[in-house]
Design an enzyme around this catalytic site. Structure first.
Site, PDB file in Angstrom:
ATOM      1  N   ARG A 268      32.089   9.420  -7.364  1.00 49.50           N
ATOM      2  CA  ARG A 268      31.694   8.251  -8.178  1.00 49.50           C
ATOM      3  C   ARG A 268      30.695   8.663  -9.279  1.00 49.50           C
ATOM      4  O   ARG A 268      29.744   7.958  -9.573  1.00 49.50           O
ATOM      5  CB  ARG A 268      31.050   7.160  -7.320  1.00 49.50           C
ATOM      6  CG  ARG A 268      31.958   6.513  -6.315  1.00 49.50           C
ATOM      7  CD  ARG A 268      33.078   5.716  -6.996  1.00 49.50           C
ATOM      8  NE  ARG A 268      33.792   4.869  -6.057  1.00 49.50           N
ATOM      9  CZ  ARG A 268      34.791   5.265  -5.278  1.00 49.50           C
ATOM     10  NH1 ARG A 268      35.215   6.521  -5.343  1.00 49.50           N
ATOM     11  NH2 ARG A 268      35.381   4.427  -4.454  1.00 49.50           N
TER      12      ARG A 268
ATOM     13  N   SER B 241      33.132  -2.076  -3.870  1.00 47.57           N
ATOM     14  CA  SER B 241      31.997  -1.522  -3.121  1.00 47.57           C
ATOM     15  C   SER B 241      30.727  -1.696  -3.941  1.00 47.57           C
ATOM     16  O   SER B 241      30.673  -1.258  -5.091  1.00 47.57           O
ATOM     17  CB  SER B 241      32.195  -0.027  -2.879  1.00 47.57           C
ATOM     18  OG  SER B 241      33.389   0.209  -2.191  1.00 47.57           O
TER      19      SER B 241
ATOM     20  N   GLU C 147      26.581   1.329  -6.320  1.00 48.80           N
ATOM     21  CA  GLU C 147      27.692   1.930  -7.044  1.00 48.80           C
ATOM     22  C   GLU C 147      27.899   1.149  -8.334  1.00 48.80           C
ATOM     23  O   GLU C 147      28.269   1.705  -9.360  1.00 48.80           O
ATOM     24  CB  GLU C 147      28.949   1.853  -6.177  1.00 48.80           C
ATOM     25  CG  GLU C 147      30.026   2.820  -6.587  1.00 48.80           C
ATOM     26  CD  GLU C 147      31.403   2.202  -6.632  1.00 48.80           C
ATOM     27  OE1 GLU C 147      31.926   2.044  -7.745  1.00 48.80           O
ATOM     28  OE2 GLU C 147      31.942   1.887  -5.568  1.00 48.80           O
TER      29      GLU C 147
HETATM   30  N1  EPU Z   1      33.410   0.327   8.017  1.00 49.05           N
HETATM   31  C1  EPU Z   1      32.773  -0.468   8.934  1.00 49.05           C
HETATM   32  N2  EPU Z   1      32.369  -1.717   8.553  1.00 49.05           N
HETATM   33  C2  EPU Z   1      32.597  -2.203   7.308  1.00 49.05           C
HETATM   34  C3  EPU Z   1      33.230  -1.391   6.360  1.00 49.05           C
HETATM   35  C4  EPU Z   1      33.641  -0.120   6.740  1.00 49.05           C
HETATM   36  O1  EPU Z   1      32.548  -0.066  10.071  1.00 49.05           O
HETATM   37  O2  EPU Z   1      32.235  -3.369   7.068  1.00 49.05           O
HETATM   38  C5  EPU Z   1      33.896   1.649   8.427  1.00 49.05           C
HETATM   39  C6  EPU Z   1      35.419   1.601   8.614  1.00 49.05           C
HETATM   40  O3  EPU Z   1      35.769   1.199   9.894  1.00 49.05           O
HETATM   41  C7  EPU Z   1      35.839   3.027   8.354  1.00 49.05           C
HETATM   42  C8  EPU Z   1      34.815   3.490   7.333  1.00 49.05           C
HETATM   43  O4  EPU Z   1      33.707   2.599   7.422  1.00 49.05           O
HETATM   44  O5  EPU Z   1      35.693   3.807   9.514  1.00 49.05           O
HETATM   45  C9  EPU Z   1      35.368   3.564   5.933  1.00 49.05           C
HETATM   46  O6  EPU Z   1      35.800   2.259   5.529  1.00 49.05           O
HETATM   47  P1  EPU Z   1      36.888   2.050   4.359  1.00 49.05           P
HETATM   48  O7  EPU Z   1      38.112   2.860   4.605  1.00 49.05           O
HETATM   49  O8  EPU Z   1      37.070   0.584   4.177  1.00 49.05           O
HETATM   50  O9  EPU Z   1      36.220   2.704   3.101  1.00 49.05           O
HETATM   51  P2  EPU Z   1      34.740   2.687   2.486  1.00 49.05           P
HETATM   52  O10 EPU Z   1      34.130   4.016   2.701  1.00 49.05           O
HETATM   53  O11 EPU Z   1      33.988   1.502   2.970  1.00 49.05           O
HETATM   54  C10 EPU Z   1      35.554   3.646   0.202  1.00 49.05           C
HETATM   55  C11 EPU Z   1      35.432   3.327  -1.249  1.00 49.05           C
HETATM   56  C12 EPU Z   1      36.355   2.179  -1.614  1.00 49.05           C
HETATM   57  C13 EPU Z   1      37.784   2.569  -1.269  1.00 49.05           C
HETATM   58  C14 EPU Z   1      37.852   2.909   0.222  1.00 49.05           C
HETATM   59  C15 EPU Z   1      39.207   3.433   0.656  1.00 49.05           C
HETATM   60  C16 EPU Z   1      33.155   3.937  -1.885  1.00 49.05           C
HETATM   61  C17 EPU Z   1      31.818   3.442  -2.301  1.00 49.05           C
HETATM   62  N3  EPU Z   1      34.061   3.005  -1.603  1.00 49.05           N
HETATM   63  O12 EPU Z   1      35.072   2.517   0.937  1.00 49.05           O
HETATM   64  O13 EPU Z   1      36.274   1.977  -3.012  1.00 49.05           O
HETATM   65  O14 EPU Z   1      38.689   1.527  -1.560  1.00 49.05           O
HETATM   66  O15 EPU Z   1      36.893   3.956   0.511  1.00 49.05           O
HETATM   67  O16 EPU Z   1      39.384   4.720   0.170  1.00 49.05           O
HETATM   68  O17 EPU Z   1      33.368   5.141  -1.826  1.00 49.05           O
HETATM   69  C18 EPU Z   1      35.147   0.743  -4.709  1.00 49.05           C
HETATM   70  O18 EPU Z   1      34.693   1.815  -5.106  1.00 49.05           O
HETATM   71  O19 EPU Z   1      34.877  -0.340  -5.267  1.00 49.05           O
HETATM   72  C19 EPU Z   1      35.996   0.729  -3.536  1.00 49.05           C
HETATM   73  C20 EPU Z   1      36.459  -0.410  -3.017  1.00 49.05           C
END
Ligand code: EPU
Length: 337
Positions: free
Chosen positions: A165, A237, A333
Site C-alpha cells: 500500500r 480498509s 490506509e
Molecule cells: N479478520 C478478522 N476479523 C475481521 C476482519 C478480518 O478476524 O473483522 C481476519 C480474517 O478472518 C482473516 C484475516 O483477518 O483471517 C484477513 O482478512 P481478509 O481476508 O478479509 O483481509 P484483510 O487483511 O482484512 C486485506 C486488504 C483488503 C483486501 C483483503 C483481501 C489491507 C489493508 N486490506 O484485508 O483490501 O480486499 O486483504 O485480499 O491490506 C482495501 O485496501 O481497501 C481492501 C479492502
C-alpha cells in the site's frame, strides 16, 4: 479551456458520502486540460488536491483549496510479444471497468483485483492489492505530468518504489506530479493465483478455474464482506495491516493462539488489523453515525449523516484501544484531509 467551479459539492466524489465542499473544483478528461490548469497557476494560489474517484479518502471538513479531477479515458494495446501484451489505460478509467476489459480480452494479471472501487490512475499511488495480488505485479510504467515543469514523463515499475500500500507517489512525488495514465504488462497465458483464503474453493463453485470465474469469485467474496458505498458509505480498509518483527509476533501468539499471521520473510510478518480491531470488541459497534462494519472490522462506515470528524474520532478510539491491548500502532490506509 478547463472550467473552474466554485463551492463544489464533493458528496458524490467521496465514497464515505460525506457532505463536504471544495472551495474550487476542476474536471478534465484530457491532458491538455491538465496543462491548461497548471499554466493558469491555480495550484500556486490555492492548496491543491488531486482526486480520483474518492474511494480512499476521508474529508474531516470542507477542502478550502482547489480540487482537480483528472479523468483521462481510454484503454488501448500499445505493445505485444509472444507471452505478454502491454495495455495502457487513462487515469480516469474506472478500475473495475479496466479489469473487466482485461478479463473479456483474455488477458491475465488483474483478475484478483476485481471490484476494487476507484480509478486506474489511483491504483499505483497506494499500490492496490487483494487476494494475493498487487497492482505493482503488473504495472509496466506510470505516465505523469510534472506540476512545476509541466514536463510529461513516465516512471518504470522500479522507479515507482512500490511497497505494501505504498509508492513514490505517496512520498517524494506527493503533490509533485499528476498521473495521466498507467501501462500494464498482462499475460496471454495467465498463471492463476487462487492461493489466498477460500478463493480456490469459491472459484470452483463458479466452474472451471479461468479468468472469468476468478473474477466472479472475487466479486462474490468482496460483496459478502465489504459494504457497497452506495448502500453504506465507506472507503474499504480504513487501516493498513501492521508489519511487525517476527520476535514480537511470536511472543504475542503465545497469548493469542488464534491470531492469523502472514509471514513476509524471516524478519517480519503481517497481522490482520481487522482481527486486532475485532478482538478489541469494535466489530459492528456504532459511535453516533459512524461505525465499524459488522462483517469486516477493518472497514469504517457512515451510517448516514456522519461527519468526517465522527469517522475520524472513531478511528482514533480504535487506534488507541489496539495500542493499549496489543502494543501495536495501526496506521490509516485512507488519506485523511
Ligand atoms: N479478520 C478478522 N476479523 C475481521 C476482519 C478480518 O478476524 O473483522 C481476519 C480474517 O478472518 C482473516 C484475516 O483477518 O483471517 C484477513 O482478512 P481478509 O481476508 O478479509 O483481509 P484483510 O487483511 O482484512 C486485506 C486488504 C483488503 C483486501 C483483503 C483481501 C489491507 C489493508 N486490506 O484485508 O483490501 O480486499 O486483504 O485480499 O491490506 C482495501 O485496501 O481497501 C481492501 C479492502
Amino acid at each position: 479551456m478547463i472550467e473552474i467551479k466554485e463551492k463544489y459539492s464533493l458528496k458524490e466524489l467521496n465514497t464515505f458520502g460525506l457532505e463536504v465542499y471544495a472551495g474550487l473544483f476542476a474536471y478534465t478528461e484530457n491532458q491538455e486540460g491538465i496543462i491548461d490548469f497548471l499554466k493558469r497557476g491555480f495550484h500556486k494560489k490555492h492548496s491543491l488536491l488531486i482526486l480520483g474517484k474518492g474511494s480512499n479518502i476521508l474529508f474531516t471538513g470542507d477542502f478550502k483549496g482547489i480540487v482537480l479531477q483528472p479523468a483521462i479515458q481510454g484503454i488501448k494495446i500499445v505493445g505485444e510479444n509472444d507471452k505478454t501484451v502491454i495495455v495502457e489505460a487513462g487515469a480516469g478509467v474506472n478500475w473495475d471497468d479496466f479489469v473487466q476489459w482485461c478479463v473479456s480480452n483474455r488477458l491475465g494479471g488483474v483478475e484478483n483485483l476485481s471490484y476494487i472501487p476507484g480509478s486506474t490512475g489511483s491504483a499505483p499511488i497506494q499500490n492496490i492489492g487483494a487476494y494475493g495480488a498487487e497492482a505493482a505485479d503488473v504495472i509496466e510504467k506510470v505516465s505523469v505530468i510534472d506540476i512545476e515543469s509541466l514536463e510529461i514523463k513516465s516512471l518504470t515499475n522500479s522507479e515507482c518504489r512500490f511497497g505494501y500500500r505504498d509508492s513514490i507517489f505517496k512520498r517524494e512525488l506527493k503533490n509533485r506530479v499528476i498521473i495521466t495514465g498507467v501501462s500494464f504488462r498482462l499475460f496471454k497465458k495467465p498463471v492463476f493465483n487462487t492461493g489466498y483464503g477460500n478463493l480456490k474453493e469459491v472459484t470452483e463453485m463458479m466452474g472451471e478455474i479461468n479468468l472469468e470465474n476468478i473474477r466472479k469469485a472475487v466479486i462474490s467474496i468482496r460483496r459478502s464482506k465489504l459494504p457497497e458505498p452506495s448502500d453504506l458509505g465507506n472507503a474499504g480498509s480504513f487501516f493498513k495491516n501492521p508489519v511487525l518483527p517476527n520476535t514480537f509476533v511470536d511472543k504475542l501468539r503465545g497469548s493469542y493462539k488464534d491470531m492469523p499471521v502472514f509471514r513476509i520473510n524471516n524478519k517480519s510478518s503481517k497481522v490482520p488489523a481487522g482481527w486486532l480491531i475485532e478482538k478489541c470488541g469494535w466489530k459492528g459497534k456504532r459511535y453516533g453515525n459512524a461505525g465499524v462494519h459488522d462483517k469486516q472490522a477493518l472497514v469504517l462506515v457512515n451510517h448516514g449523516n456522519a461527519t468526517g470528524s465522527d469517522i475520524y474520532g472513531l478511528a482514533l478510539r480504535i487506534k488507541k484501544s489496539v495500542s493499549e491491548k496489543f502494543g501495536i500502532d495501526i496506521e490509516p490506509e485512507v488519506v485523511i484531509i
